[in-house]
Design a protein around this motif. Structure first.
Motif, PDB file in Angstrom:
ATOM      1  N   CYS A 268      -8.602  -0.016  -8.979  1.00 45.58           N
ATOM      2  CA  CYS A 268      -8.021   0.004  -7.508  1.00 45.58           C
ATOM      3  C   CYS A 268      -8.935   0.931  -6.441  1.00 45.58           C
ATOM      4  O   CYS A 268      -8.938   0.581  -5.345  1.00 45.58           O
ATOM      5  CB  CYS A 268      -6.604   0.187  -7.171  1.00 45.58           C
ATOM      6  SG  CYS A 268      -5.437  -1.037  -7.903  1.00 45.58           S
ATOM      7  N   SER A 269      -9.353   2.118  -7.249  1.00 47.87           N
ATOM      8  CA  SER A 269     -10.021   3.069  -6.434  1.00 47.87           C
ATOM      9  C   SER A 269     -11.523   2.685  -6.278  1.00 47.87           C
ATOM     10  O   SER A 269     -12.002   2.855  -4.984  1.00 47.87           O
ATOM     11  CB  SER A 269     -10.097   4.191  -7.291  1.00 47.87           C
ATOM     12  OG  SER A 269      -8.976   4.893  -7.297  1.00 47.87           O
TER      13      SER A 269
ATOM     14  N   VAL B   3       3.743   6.114  -6.982  1.00 47.83           N
ATOM     15  CA  VAL B   3       4.520   6.031  -5.534  1.00 47.83           C
ATOM     16  C   VAL B   3       4.684   7.421  -5.011  1.00 47.83           C
ATOM     17  O   VAL B   3       4.883   7.576  -3.759  1.00 47.83           O
ATOM     18  CB  VAL B   3       5.694   4.985  -5.898  1.00 47.83           C
ATOM     19  CG1 VAL B   3       5.199   3.758  -6.247  1.00 47.83           C
ATOM     20  CG2 VAL B   3       6.798   5.469  -6.788  1.00 47.83           C
ATOM     21  N   TYR B   4       4.984   8.453  -5.893  1.00 43.29           N
ATOM     22  CA  TYR B   4       5.136   9.719  -5.494  1.00 43.29           C
ATOM     23  C   TYR B   4       4.069  10.418  -4.792  1.00 43.29           C
ATOM     24  O   TYR B   4       2.998   9.890  -5.123  1.00 43.29           O
ATOM     25  CB  TYR B   4       5.990  10.482  -6.636  1.00 43.29           C
ATOM     26  CG  TYR B   4       7.253   9.941  -7.068  1.00 43.29           C
ATOM     27  CD1 TYR B   4       8.332  10.098  -6.493  1.00 43.29           C
ATOM     28  CD2 TYR B   4       7.508   9.277  -8.297  1.00 43.29           C
ATOM     29  CE1 TYR B   4       9.682   9.693  -7.109  1.00 43.29           C
ATOM     30  CE2 TYR B   4       8.484   8.739  -8.833  1.00 43.29           C
ATOM     31  CZ  TYR B   4       9.849   9.064  -8.085  1.00 43.29           C
ATOM     32  OH  TYR B   4      10.746   8.359  -8.265  1.00 43.29           O
TER      33      TYR B   4
ATOM     34  N   ASP C  39      14.903   9.126  -5.061  1.00 46.85           N
ATOM     35  CA  ASP C  39      15.052   9.080  -3.515  1.00 46.85           C
ATOM     36  C   ASP C  39      14.305  10.337  -3.139  1.00 46.85           C
ATOM     37  O   ASP C  39      14.379  10.389  -1.833  1.00 46.85           O
ATOM     38  CB  ASP C  39      16.609   9.343  -3.028  1.00 46.85           C
ATOM     39  CG  ASP C  39      17.133  10.746  -3.788  1.00 46.85           C
ATOM     40  OD1 ASP C  39      16.414  11.393  -4.708  1.00 46.85           O
ATOM     41  OD2 ASP C  39      18.405  10.749  -3.532  1.00 46.85           O
ATOM     42  N   ALA C  40      13.122  10.679  -3.788  1.00 47.75           N
ATOM     43  CA  ALA C  40      12.466  11.654  -3.240  1.00 47.75           C
ATOM     44  C   ALA C  40      11.444  11.113  -2.277  1.00 47.75           C
ATOM     45  O   ALA C  40      11.219   9.740  -2.448  1.00 47.75           O
ATOM     46  CB  ALA C  40      11.675  12.441  -4.428  1.00 47.75           C
ATOM     47  N   GLN C  41      10.644  11.794  -1.454  1.00 48.61           N
ATOM     48  CA  GLN C  41       9.952  11.273  -0.608  1.00 48.61           C
ATOM     49  C   GLN C  41       8.653  10.796  -1.218  1.00 48.61           C
ATOM     50  O   GLN C  41       8.182  11.381  -2.368  1.00 48.61           O
ATOM     51  CB  GLN C  41       9.136  12.572   0.283  1.00 48.61           C
ATOM     52  CG  GLN C  41       8.282  12.310   1.222  1.00 48.61           C
ATOM     53  CD  GLN C  41       7.715  13.252   2.143  1.00 48.61           C
ATOM     54  OE1 GLN C  41       8.023  14.225   2.008  1.00 48.61           O
ATOM     55  NE2 GLN C  41       6.766  12.842   2.854  1.00 48.61           N
ATOM     56  N   LEU C  42       8.281   9.776  -0.689  1.00 52.77           N
ATOM     57  CA  LEU C  42       6.964   9.005  -1.446  1.00 52.77           C
ATOM     58  C   LEU C  42       5.817   9.029  -0.686  1.00 52.77           C
ATOM     59  O   LEU C  42       5.718   8.540   0.734  1.00 52.77           O
ATOM     60  CB  LEU C  42       7.438   7.458  -1.784  1.00 52.77           C
ATOM     61  CG  LEU C  42       8.731   6.972  -2.472  1.00 52.77           C
ATOM     62  CD1 LEU C  42       9.048   5.657  -2.352  1.00 52.77           C
ATOM     63  CD2 LEU C  42       8.750   7.709  -3.788  1.00 52.77           C
ATOM     64  N   ALA C  43       4.669   9.328  -1.458  1.00 52.52           N
ATOM     65  CA  ALA C  43       3.500   9.665  -0.692  1.00 52.52           C
ATOM     66  C   ALA C  43       2.406   9.534  -1.777  1.00 52.52           C
ATOM     67  O   ALA C  43       1.675  10.253  -2.277  1.00 52.52           O
ATOM     68  CB  ALA C  43       3.325  10.992  -0.198  1.00 52.52           C
ATOM     69  N   PRO C  44       1.959   8.049  -1.784  1.00 54.01           N
ATOM     70  CA  PRO C  44       1.033   7.746  -3.081  1.00 54.01           C
ATOM     71  C   PRO C  44      -0.289   8.400  -2.971  1.00 54.01           C
ATOM     72  O   PRO C  44      -0.798   8.455  -1.655  1.00 54.01           O
ATOM     73  CB  PRO C  44       0.650   6.163  -2.967  1.00 54.01           C
ATOM     74  CG  PRO C  44       2.231   5.738  -2.211  1.00 54.01           C
ATOM     75  CD  PRO C  44       2.532   6.845  -1.233  1.00 54.01           C
ATOM     76  N   PRO C  45      -0.866   9.062  -3.867  1.00 51.72           N
ATOM     77  CA  PRO C  45      -2.223   9.782  -3.956  1.00 51.72           C
ATOM     78  C   PRO C  45      -3.052   8.852  -4.122  1.00 51.72           C
ATOM     79  O   PRO C  45      -4.442   9.313  -3.837  1.00 51.72           O
ATOM     80  CB  PRO C  45      -2.035  10.836  -5.004  1.00 51.72           C
ATOM     81  CG  PRO C  45      -1.182   9.995  -6.085  1.00 51.72           C
ATOM     82  CD  PRO C  45      -0.302   9.114  -5.253  1.00 51.72           C
TER      83      PRO C  45
ATOM     84  N   GLY D 116      -1.241   3.406  -5.960  1.00 54.99           N
ATOM     85  CA  GLY D 116       0.063   3.885  -5.861  1.00 54.99           C
ATOM     86  C   GLY D 116       0.496   3.105  -4.390  1.00 54.99           C
ATOM     87  O   GLY D 116       1.736   2.865  -4.262  1.00 54.99           O
ATOM     88  N   ILE D 117      -0.375   3.133  -3.501  1.00 57.50           N
ATOM     89  CA  ILE D 117       0.069   2.418  -2.195  1.00 57.50           C
ATOM     90  C   ILE D 117       0.319   0.967  -2.701  1.00 57.50           C
ATOM     91  O   ILE D 117       1.416   0.659  -2.028  1.00 57.50           O
ATOM     92  CB  ILE D 117      -1.073   2.634  -1.329  1.00 57.50           C
ATOM     93  CG1 ILE D 117      -1.382   3.972  -0.945  1.00 57.50           C
ATOM     94  CG2 ILE D 117      -0.968   1.608  -0.071  1.00 57.50           C
ATOM     95  CD1 ILE D 117      -2.667   4.357  -0.176  1.00 57.50           C
ATOM     96  N   TRP D 118      -0.452   0.288  -3.414  1.00 60.14           N
ATOM     97  CA  TRP D 118      -0.088  -1.150  -3.770  1.00 60.14           C
ATOM     98  C   TRP D 118       1.186  -1.282  -4.441  1.00 60.14           C
ATOM     99  O   TRP D 118       1.967  -1.964  -4.149  1.00 60.14           O
ATOM    100  CB  TRP D 118      -1.116  -1.847  -4.472  1.00 60.14           C
ATOM    101  CG  TRP D 118      -2.658  -1.722  -3.947  1.00 60.14           C
ATOM    102  CD1 TRP D 118      -3.730  -1.625  -4.862  1.00 60.14           C
ATOM    103  CD2 TRP D 118      -2.996  -1.473  -2.558  1.00 60.14           C
ATOM    104  NE1 TRP D 118      -4.904  -1.452  -4.010  1.00 60.14           N
ATOM    105  CE2 TRP D 118      -4.521  -1.581  -2.715  1.00 60.14           C
ATOM    106  CE3 TRP D 118      -2.603  -1.609  -1.368  1.00 60.14           C
ATOM    107  CZ2 TRP D 118      -5.112  -1.533  -1.475  1.00 60.14           C
ATOM    108  CZ3 TRP D 118      -3.191  -1.502  -0.240  1.00 60.14           C
ATOM    109  CH2 TRP D 118      -4.627  -1.402  -0.160  1.00 60.14           C
ATOM    110  N   LYS D 119       1.423  -0.243  -5.082  1.00 60.78           N
ATOM    111  CA  LYS D 119       2.750  -0.346  -5.996  1.00 60.78           C
ATOM    112  C   LYS D 119       3.763  -0.175  -5.206  1.00 60.78           C
ATOM    113  O   LYS D 119       5.122  -0.712  -5.148  1.00 60.78           O
ATOM    114  CB  LYS D 119       2.723   0.643  -7.224  1.00 60.78           C
ATOM    115  CG  LYS D 119       1.800   0.159  -8.483  1.00 60.78           C
ATOM    116  CD  LYS D 119       2.179  -1.151  -9.027  1.00 60.78           C
ATOM    117  CE  LYS D 119       1.764  -1.437 -10.323  1.00 60.78           C
ATOM    118  NZ  LYS D 119       1.880  -2.584 -10.910  1.00 60.78           N
ATOM    119  N   LEU D 120       3.819   0.843  -4.249  1.00 56.11           N
ATOM    120  CA  LEU D 120       4.700   0.954  -3.162  1.00 56.11           C
ATOM    121  C   LEU D 120       4.999  -0.321  -2.415  1.00 56.11           C
ATOM    122  O   LEU D 120       6.244  -0.555  -2.000  1.00 56.11           O
ATOM    123  CB  LEU D 120       4.534   2.303  -2.266  1.00 56.11           C
ATOM    124  CG  LEU D 120       5.559   2.716  -1.342  1.00 56.11           C
ATOM    125  CD1 LEU D 120       6.903   2.956  -1.914  1.00 56.11           C
ATOM    126  CD2 LEU D 120       5.124   3.854  -0.482  1.00 56.11           C
TER     127      LEU D 120
END
Length: 337
Positions: free
Chosen positions: A90-91, A129-130, A144-150, A154-158
């Motif tokens: 993905c990268s 996704v975290y 329920d924590a804030q999600l900020a894919p690194p 992670g972006i695609w999974k979110l």
């Protein structure tokens, strides 16, 4: 009897999931969508003679028209969506990753909306996704924590989780998203987090060849570990057990430092008489592990009560024995990616 359609069924997690699903008498047929037609990962779990309940269809999850034709024909009662580009791809290949991980997921949900007999949809998400660990001051990170894919993966999974929620809102078909972190054990041959498995393999292969095979971990830090058979059990349980609604869950695992993981591997190797073939270290150029750790699995433990949690000690011991037996047969694939 259930008809289960599974994408990515010839990958590591897909293969062990099928192995676990076949232990249920409720499963009448498993249709495996595969792009490669490589059944070797399945044979690791099922032997050379595959279960007659398994059928294969060749499918590229980026081919939206093919998804509609194939899935409509199969008309499954349950769908497990595991097919995806992994994090390094993905990268490297952003557009292809988006087409497969997001576009293919969207197409599958679109087709699933039209299925008359569908009872469950299970989507393979990720702890990616975290955000980074420093974002979370609490000891155990809940769903329920804030999600900020690194990263892109992670972006695609979110995005996939949001599509899953939208699918449930539209259809009311029970839908489960499983957030996976580092899987180790038999069949875990690809991806950045295959490194812990390769550390175990190096010892087993060395013991059979009678020579020391040094292994260096390419990254450092804390990591959330899942034994591969436990991961398959998660997907099987979340597919077959009674459940209603929509939910995203951290799967069961244990977080420890990578140095501590290597210590456990050494201890288990020593106990099995492989101490002369242990040479594990962390590379001087090791980069920090970007994926979050210390994930809480309280939610899934309360919801799906039959899911196991194998200790890292027992998972490593089991893996060492299996890899040694495979090496003795000449079937162990040892390569570091």
């Amino acid at each position: 009897m259930h008809t289960i359609f599974i994408t990515g069924g010839t990958g590591c997690i897909g293969s062990v999931t099928i192995y676990k699903l076949l232990q249920s008498k409720e499963v009448g047929k498993i249709v495996v969508a595969t792009r490669s037609n490589n059944t070797d990962p399945l044979k690791l779990w099922l032997g050379k003679e595959l279960d007659p309940r398994i059928e294969f269809v060749k499918l590229d999850v980026a081919d939206y028209d093919a998804i509609e034709a194939v899935v409509t024909k199969v008309n499954p009662t349950h769908i497990i969506h595991l097919g995806a580009y992994q994090s390094p791809d993905c990268s490297k290949y952003h557009i292809q990753g988006m087409e497969i991980n997001t576009g293919g997921t969207m197409a599958l949900f679109d087709v699933a909306e039209k299925l008359p007999n569908l009872k469950r949809f299970v989507f393979a998400s990720s702890a990616a996704v975290y955000g980074i660990r420093a974002m979370y001051p609490e000891p155990g990170i809940t769903e329920d924590a804030q999600l900020a894919p690194p990263n892109h993966y992670g972006i695609w999974k979110l995005a996939g989780e949001h599509l899953a929620r939208l699918f449930y809102d539209t259809t009311k078909v029970p839908t489960v998203c499983l957030r996976i972190n580092t899987t180790y054990g038999k069949g875990r041959d690809k991806g950045k987090t295959s490194a812990p498995t390769n550390a175990i393999k190096a010892i087993a292969m060395g013991a059979v060849l009678g020579k020391l095979i040094p292994f260096e971990m390419p990254y450092d830090g804390r990591e959330n570990y899942h034994f591969v058979e436990d991961v398959g059990a998660h997907f099987a349980a979340c597919t077959l057990e009674e459940y209603s609604g929509f939910g995203a869950f951290n799967i069961k695992g244990e977080t420890i430092g990578i140095e501590d993981f290597l210590t456990i591997v050494k201890e288990q190797a020593n106990a099995l008489g492989m101490e002369d073939y242990v040479s594990l270290s962390i590379s001087k150029e090791a980069t920090p592990n970007i994926f979050v750790s210390d994930l809480s699995h309280e939610k899934i433990q309360k919801t799906f009560k039959s899911i196991p949690l194998t200790s890292i000690e027992n998972g490593v011991k089991h893996s060492l024995l299996e890899f040694k037996a495979m090496a003795e047969k000449g079937t162990l694939n040892y390569s570091v990616e």
